[in-house]
Design an enzyme around this catalytic site. Structure first.
Site, PDB file in Angstrom:
ATOM      1  N   GLU A  55       0.809  -1.219   0.000  1.00  0.00           N
ATOM      2  CA  GLU A  55       0.000   0.000   0.000  1.00  0.00           C
ATOM      3  C   GLU A  55       0.842   1.268   0.000  1.00  0.00           C
ATOM      4  OE1 GLU A  55      -2.054   1.010   4.291  1.00  0.00           O
ATOM      5  OE2 GLU A  55      -2.433  -0.945   3.470  1.00  0.00           O
ATOM      6  N   ASP A  56       2.112   1.183   0.420  1.00  0.00           N
ATOM      7  CA  ASP A  56       2.910   2.401   0.583  1.00  0.00           C
ATOM      8  C   ASP A  56       4.139   2.500  -0.317  1.00  0.00           C
ATOM      9  OD1 ASP A  56       1.149   3.203   2.570  1.00  0.00           O
ATOM     10  OD2 ASP A  56       2.391   2.448   4.206  1.00  0.00           O
TER      11      ASP A  56
END
Length: 169
Positions: A55-56
Site C-alpha cells: 500500500e505504501d
C-alpha cells in the site's frame, strides 16, 4: 526463497525515505510489528516486515513473489493491505477471516497504539486514532487466542495488557 534478513533489507529499501505519522523512519514501524510476531515464526516476521509494502511503495504482490518472497507471506500481506473503496471496518472483517493476517494486524494495531507514539500527535488526531484502533481491537482480539495476543502485546505495546485483561476478563 528469501530469508528474514533478505526481507528486512527489501523492506528497508522499499520504505527508504518514508516516515510515519510522528516523523520516525517508517522502517522502525515495520520492524516493531515484525518483532511482535517473532514468537510465531519466520513467515509472520516476514509478513510483519512487509505488511505495508503493497500500500505504501511501488511493490506489487507479483513482484514480491518474483523476488522470492514466499507465496503464503505475500497472501498475508495482501489480506492486511488497504483496498481502495473498502471501509476500514470491512478491512478488519476480511483480516479476521485469516488467523495469520489477524496476528499481523494485532501487532500493527499494538504498535500504532503505543502511548509514547500517540503523545506526539496533535490532540484531535490522537483521539481519532485511539477510537479507530480501539474499535479495531474489539474486532481483532476475539479472532485470536488470548495467549497469542498477550505474546504480541508484551513485545510491542505492554500498555495494552490492562485492556487485554479487561477484554478477556
Amino acid at each position: 526463497m528469501l530469508s528474514v534478513p533478505d526481507i528486512d533489507l527489501l523492506a528497508e529499501q522499499a520504505h527508504a525515505g518514508q516516515t510515519d505519522k510522528i516523523g520516525v523512519p517508517y522502517i522502525a514501524h515495520v520492524r516493531a510489528v515484525a518483532a511482535g510476531l517473532a514468537p510465531f515464526g519466520d513467515d509472520l516476521v516476514m509478513a510483519g516486515l512487509l505488511h505495508d509494502v503493497l500500500e505504501d511503495t511501488h511493490w506489487t504482490a507479483g513482484a514480491l513473489i518474483a523476488a522470492g518472497v514466499p507465496a503464503r507471506v505475500v497472501a498475508i500481506v495482501q489480506t492486511v493491505t488497504n483496498q481502495p473503496g473498502t471501509p476500514y471496518r470491512d478491512k478488519i472483517r476480511r483480516i479476521t477471516a485469516d488467523p495469520l493476517a489477524t496476528l499481523v494486524k494485532i501487532a500493527d494495531n499494538a504498535h500504532n497504539s503505543r502511548p509514547d507514539r500517540a503523545a506526539q500527535l496533535p490532540a484531535e488526531k490522537r483521539e481519532h486514532l485511539a477510537v479507530k484502533y480501539r474499535q479495531a481491537r474489539a474486532a481483532l482480539w476475539p479472532s485470536a487466542a488470548r495467549a497469542d495476543i498477550n505474546s504480541i502485546v508484551r513485545i510491542v505495546n505492554p500498555a495494552l495488557l490492562t485492556e487485554l485483561g479487561e477484554h478477556f476478563g
